[in-house]
Design an enzyme around this catalytic site. Structure first.
Site, PDB file in Angstrom:
ATOM      1  N   GLY A 223     -10.187 -31.074  -8.943  1.00  0.00           N
ATOM      2  CA  GLY A 223     -10.204 -32.527  -8.765  1.00  0.00           C
ATOM      3  C   GLY A 223      -9.416 -33.224  -9.854  1.00  0.00           C
ATOM      4  N   ASP A 224      -9.241 -34.530  -9.696  1.00  0.00           N
ATOM      5  CA  ASP A 224      -8.507 -35.351 -10.665  1.00  0.00           C
ATOM      6  C   ASP A 224      -7.075 -34.887 -10.882  1.00  0.00           C
ATOM      7  OD1 ASP A 224     -10.829 -36.845 -11.075  1.00  0.00           O
ATOM      8  OD2 ASP A 224     -11.537 -35.435 -12.581  1.00  0.00           O
TER       9      ASP A 224
ATOM     10  N   GLY B  85     -12.682 -40.498  -7.712  1.00  0.00           N
ATOM     11  CA  GLY B  85     -12.112 -41.606  -8.478  1.00  0.00           C
ATOM     12  C   GLY B  85     -10.606 -41.450  -8.439  1.00  0.00           C
ATOM     13  N   HIS B  86      -9.946 -42.244  -7.598  1.00  0.00           N
ATOM     14  CA  HIS B  86      -8.501 -42.092  -7.405  1.00  0.00           C
ATOM     15  C   HIS B  86      -7.778 -43.282  -8.028  1.00  0.00           C
ATOM     16  CE1 HIS B  86      -9.388 -39.268  -3.759  1.00  0.00           C
ATOM     17  NE2 HIS B  86      -9.793 -38.783  -4.918  1.00  0.00           N
TER      18      HIS B  86
ATOM     19  N   GLN C 257     -11.776 -34.698  -4.366  1.00  0.00           N
ATOM     20  CA  GLN C 257     -12.131 -33.504  -5.150  1.00  0.00           C
ATOM     21  C   GLN C 257     -10.985 -32.477  -5.083  1.00  0.00           C
ATOM     22  OE1 GLN C 257     -15.025 -34.642  -2.884  1.00  0.00           O
ATOM     23  NE2 GLN C 257     -15.191 -36.030  -4.581  1.00  0.00           N
TER      24      GLN C 257
ATOM     25  N   THR D  16     -14.584 -41.921 -12.514  1.00  0.00           N
ATOM     26  CA  THR D  16     -15.825 -42.320 -11.855  1.00  0.00           C
ATOM     27  C   THR D  16     -16.958 -42.475 -12.864  1.00  0.00           C
ATOM     28  OG1 THR D  16     -15.160 -41.282  -9.803  1.00  0.00           O
ATOM     29  CG2 THR D  16     -17.516 -41.607 -10.092  1.00  0.00           C
ATOM     30  N   THR D  17     -17.109 -41.497 -13.744  1.00  0.00           N
ATOM     31  CA  THR D  17     -18.265 -41.524 -14.645  1.00  0.00           C
ATOM     32  C   THR D  17     -17.876 -41.776 -16.100  1.00  0.00           C
ATOM     33  OG1 THR D  17     -18.086 -39.138 -14.889  1.00  0.00           O
ATOM     34  CG2 THR D  17     -19.612 -39.934 -13.203  1.00  0.00           C
TER      35      THR D  17
ATOM     36  N   LYS E 273      -4.166 -37.155  -7.124  1.00  0.00           N
ATOM     37  CA  LYS E 273      -4.010 -37.377  -5.681  1.00  0.00           C
ATOM     38  C   LYS E 273      -3.778 -38.864  -5.387  1.00  0.00           C
ATOM     39  CE  LYS E 273      -8.102 -35.485  -5.010  1.00  0.00           C
ATOM     40  NZ  LYS E 273      -8.418 -34.948  -6.343  1.00  0.00           N
TER      41      LYS E 273
ATOM     42  N   ASP F  36       4.529 -35.249 -18.091  1.00  0.00           N
ATOM     43  CA  ASP F  36       4.825 -35.930 -19.365  1.00  0.00           C
ATOM     44  C   ASP F  36       3.752 -35.706 -20.424  1.00  0.00           C
ATOM     45  OD1 ASP F  36       3.558 -37.659 -17.252  1.00  0.00           O
ATOM     46  OD2 ASP F  36       3.128 -38.897 -19.021  1.00  0.00           O
TER      47      ASP F  36
ATOM     48  N   ARG G  21     -30.438 -32.664   9.499  1.00  0.00           N
ATOM     49  CA  ARG G  21     -30.586 -33.508  10.693  1.00  0.00           C
ATOM     50  C   ARG G  21     -31.585 -34.653  10.515  1.00  0.00           C
ATOM     51  NH1 ARG G  21     -31.406 -28.334  14.107  1.00  0.00           N
ATOM     52  NH2 ARG G  21     -32.342 -27.870  12.087  1.00  0.00           N
TER      53      ARG G  21
HETATM   54  P1  IMO Z   1     -11.606 -36.726  -7.334  1.00  0.00           P
HETATM   55  O1  IMO Z   1     -11.512 -37.065  -5.866  1.00  0.00           O
HETATM   56  C1  IMO Z   1     -13.390 -34.190 -10.409  1.00  0.00           C
HETATM   57  C2  IMO Z   1     -17.458 -32.748  -9.697  1.00  0.00           C
HETATM   58  C3  IMO Z   1     -18.570 -33.248 -10.598  1.00  0.00           C
HETATM   59  C4  IMO Z   1     -19.466 -32.019 -10.625  1.00  0.00           C
HETATM   60  C5  IMO Z   1     -19.352 -31.482  -9.198  1.00  0.00           C
HETATM   61  C6  IMO Z   1     -20.464 -31.911  -8.277  1.00  0.00           C
HETATM   62  O2  IMO Z   1     -11.452 -37.875  -8.250  1.00  0.00           O
HETATM   63  O3  IMO Z   1     -10.727 -35.561  -7.650  1.00  0.00           O
HETATM   64  P2  IMO Z   1     -21.069 -34.206  -7.062  1.00  0.00           P
HETATM   65  O4  IMO Z   1     -21.378 -35.563  -7.625  1.00  0.00           O
HETATM   66  O5  IMO Z   1     -19.871 -34.202  -6.157  1.00  0.00           O
HETATM   67  O6  IMO Z   1     -22.253 -33.526  -6.456  1.00  0.00           O
HETATM   68  O7  IMO Z   1     -20.673 -33.303  -8.358  1.00  0.00           O
HETATM   69  O8  IMO Z   1     -18.115 -31.986  -8.695  1.00  0.00           O
HETATM   70  N1  IMO Z   1     -16.668 -33.785  -9.017  1.00  0.00           N
HETATM   71  C7  IMO Z   1     -15.417 -34.121  -9.351  1.00  0.00           C
HETATM   72  N2  IMO Z   1     -14.635 -33.688 -10.364  1.00  0.00           N
HETATM   73  N3  IMO Z   1     -12.889 -35.065  -9.518  1.00  0.00           N
HETATM   74  C8  IMO Z   1     -13.650 -35.498  -8.470  1.00  0.00           C
HETATM   75  O9  IMO Z   1     -13.160 -36.278  -7.501  1.00  0.00           O
HETATM   76  C9  IMO Z   1     -14.992 -35.050  -8.375  1.00  0.00           C
HETATM   77  N4  IMO Z   1     -16.006 -35.269  -7.510  1.00  0.00           N
HETATM   78  C10 IMO Z   1     -17.021 -34.471  -7.904  1.00  0.00           C
HETATM   79  O10 IMO Z   1     -18.088 -33.567 -11.877  1.00  0.00           O
HETATM   80  O11 IMO Z   1     -18.919 -31.036 -11.472  1.00  0.00           O
HETATM   81 MG    MG Z   2     -10.515 -38.519  -9.915  1.00  0.00          MG
END
Ligand code: IMO
Ligand code: MG
Length: 426
Positions: free
Chosen positions: A11-12, A39-40, A223, A299-300, A15, A332, A142
């Site tokens: 993730g991160d 968090g985009h 993610q 996000t956090t 995207k 960069d 369900r």
């Molecule tokens: P984007 O879309 C990075 C991580 C959380 C945790 C695990 C489970 O910005 O790439 P959750 O709240 O989904 O049950 O947490 O997934 N996590 C992410 N890490 N980027 C994200 O989204 C994430 N969404 C969830 O930190 O390890």
């Molecule tokens: Mg993110």
């Protein structure tokens, strides 16, 4: 041409920036899984926008954004996101945003359960605390509540009553946590339903209709592959299929209508939350690097763990997602580094491991085998053509291409839209 953009690390990957950049060329952008755990970040004219539930193309007001049935929606968070944009003079019109009536709703008890379960776990996941796991669990059990249910007072009442009967027992007996009152949730969520109703429709029908009319669709993954519930580093994952496979059940568009997948990677690796991370930097180097890359969660706000590029991991992810093109982001951030490492395999108990080990214990103990390259002394920051990149930066990119056996189509050299290199197909 309909295509998917997916993250192929944890993730991160960037995207948001790539999708904002590409959405200029498509008609519709669709989120198909995840929720406001995402968090985009998109930067336009020095202004930063962070999207959690809204697709990253929302700033292109002539385009349509869809939140598909596979997404879990916290209506309060979504309404807040729409209001925050309005404060910045961007209004989200009902013909610009379409929300699936079948998308599940993140309820207040999901958020609380997320935190309570985490607090009891010995192996903490480090979730975002947004209620994502418990909401998907209810979907599979369900007993979930869907967006369409918020628009029918009678149906919502009976589903909420059923849920609270069970959840309140769990709160009381397992967690010794105060119970939820029906009245509090019921009226507030009916109100959320009223506010969001103008956006709600059958998005599967809409998307297929548009595809029949030859409109182009971009599916925006949230993610990353190693947070995927099936292919990620389970149990340190999220609760949805963040890989390409999630598109079909999450949007109602058949695989035969999807033409290609573009993968997004950082020029290095990051991870937020717990779980194995073989190429993670040692603590001393971590802090300076993190500041340089501004690696704090969108996000956090949590500090992201950072490490070298792991080609073992990414190679596996490219296979799972059937990727034909790669975007390398944040090149960069590596500017000014003397030496840069790429992990090419792992060592585990004296053996060389070339493929990503799905056994969590192997991954946790695996030692990365690195190839070291020289860094580049001139900056890549803001460079707009491949030709103008410093020679050693070009070599780094070409080496990644070699190791991953995939064409590199985009390189990002900064957070702004125009700090992007597009590499034409040969
Ligand atoms: P984007 O879309 C990075 C991580 C959380 C945790 C695990 C489970 O910005 O790439 P959750 O709240 O989904 O049950 O947490 O997934 N996590 C992410 N890490 N980027 C994200 O989204 C994430 N969404 C969830 O930190 O390890
Ligand atoms: Mg993110």
């Amino acid at each position: 041409m309909n295509f998917v953009v997916v993250g192929v690390q944890w993730g991160d990957e960037g995207k948001g920036k790539l999708i904002d950049f590409l959405s200029d060329k498509v008609d519709i952008t669709v989120r198909y899984q995840g929720g406001n755990n995402a968090g985009h970040t998109v930067v336009v004219n020095e202004e930063e926008y962070i999207f959690h539930l809204l697709p990253s193309a929302i700033l292109h007001q002539q385009k349509v954004c869809v939140i598909g049935n596979g997404v879990v929606i916290d209506p309060r968070a979504l309404i807040q996101e729409i209001r925050d944009l309005k404060k910045r003079r961007i209004s989200v019109k009902t013909n610009q945003l379409k929300i699936s009536g079948n998308a599940h709703v993140v309820m207040p008890y999901h958020r609380i359960l997320d935190g309570l379960r985490e607090s009891k776990r010995y192996n903490k996941i480090g979730t975002t605390g947004r209620g994502i796991g418990p909401c998907y669990a209810d979907k599979i059990n369900r007993c979930g509540i869907r967006m369409i249910d918020l628009m029918n007072a009678r149906v919502f009442q009976s589903k909420l009553e059923d849920n609270l009967r069970e959840k309140n027992e769990i709160f009381k007996k397992v967690f010794r946590h105060p119970e939820y009152s029906f009245e509090d949730i019921y009226h507030e969520y009916l109100r959320f339903g009223k506010i969001l109703k103008p956006y709600v429709c059958d998005t599967a029908l809409y998307l297929n209709d548009m595809i029949d009319q030859k409109k182009t669709v971009l599916f925006e993954g949230a993610q990353g592959t190693f947070l995927d519930i099936d292919f990620g580093t389970y149990p340190f994952v999220t609760s949805s299929n963040s890989t390409v496979g999630g598109v079909c059940p999450g949007s109602g568009v058949a695989p035969t209508k999807i033409d290609k997948a573009i993968a997004v990677v950082k020029a290095y690796t990051t991870r937020v939350g717990e779980g194995p991370f073989p190429t993670e930097f040692p603590a001393k180097f971590m802090d300076t690097f993190r500041l340089k890359g501004k690696e704090f969660g969108a996000t956090t706000g949590r500090a992201r763990r950072c490490g070298w590029f792991d080609s073992v991991l990414v190679r596996y992810a490219l296979m799972i997602n059937g990727v034909s093109e790669l975007a390398i982001m944040k090149l960069d951030v590596l500017d000014g580094m003397k030496k840069i490492k790429i992990c090419t395999s792992y060592k585990y108990r004296g053996r060389v491991v070339k493929d990503f080990p799905s056994d969590f214990d192997v991954l946790r103990r695996a030692k990365p085998v690195y190839e070291e390259m020289d860094g580049w002394d001139a900056p890549s920051k803001g460079v707009k053509t491949f030709h103008d990149l410093p020679l050693k930066a070009k070599m780094y990119v070409r080496r990644l291409e070699d190791l991953l056996k995939v064409r590199i189509g985009y390189i990002s050299t900064g957070s702004k839209r125009d700090e992007t290199i597009v590499l034409p197909e040969a």
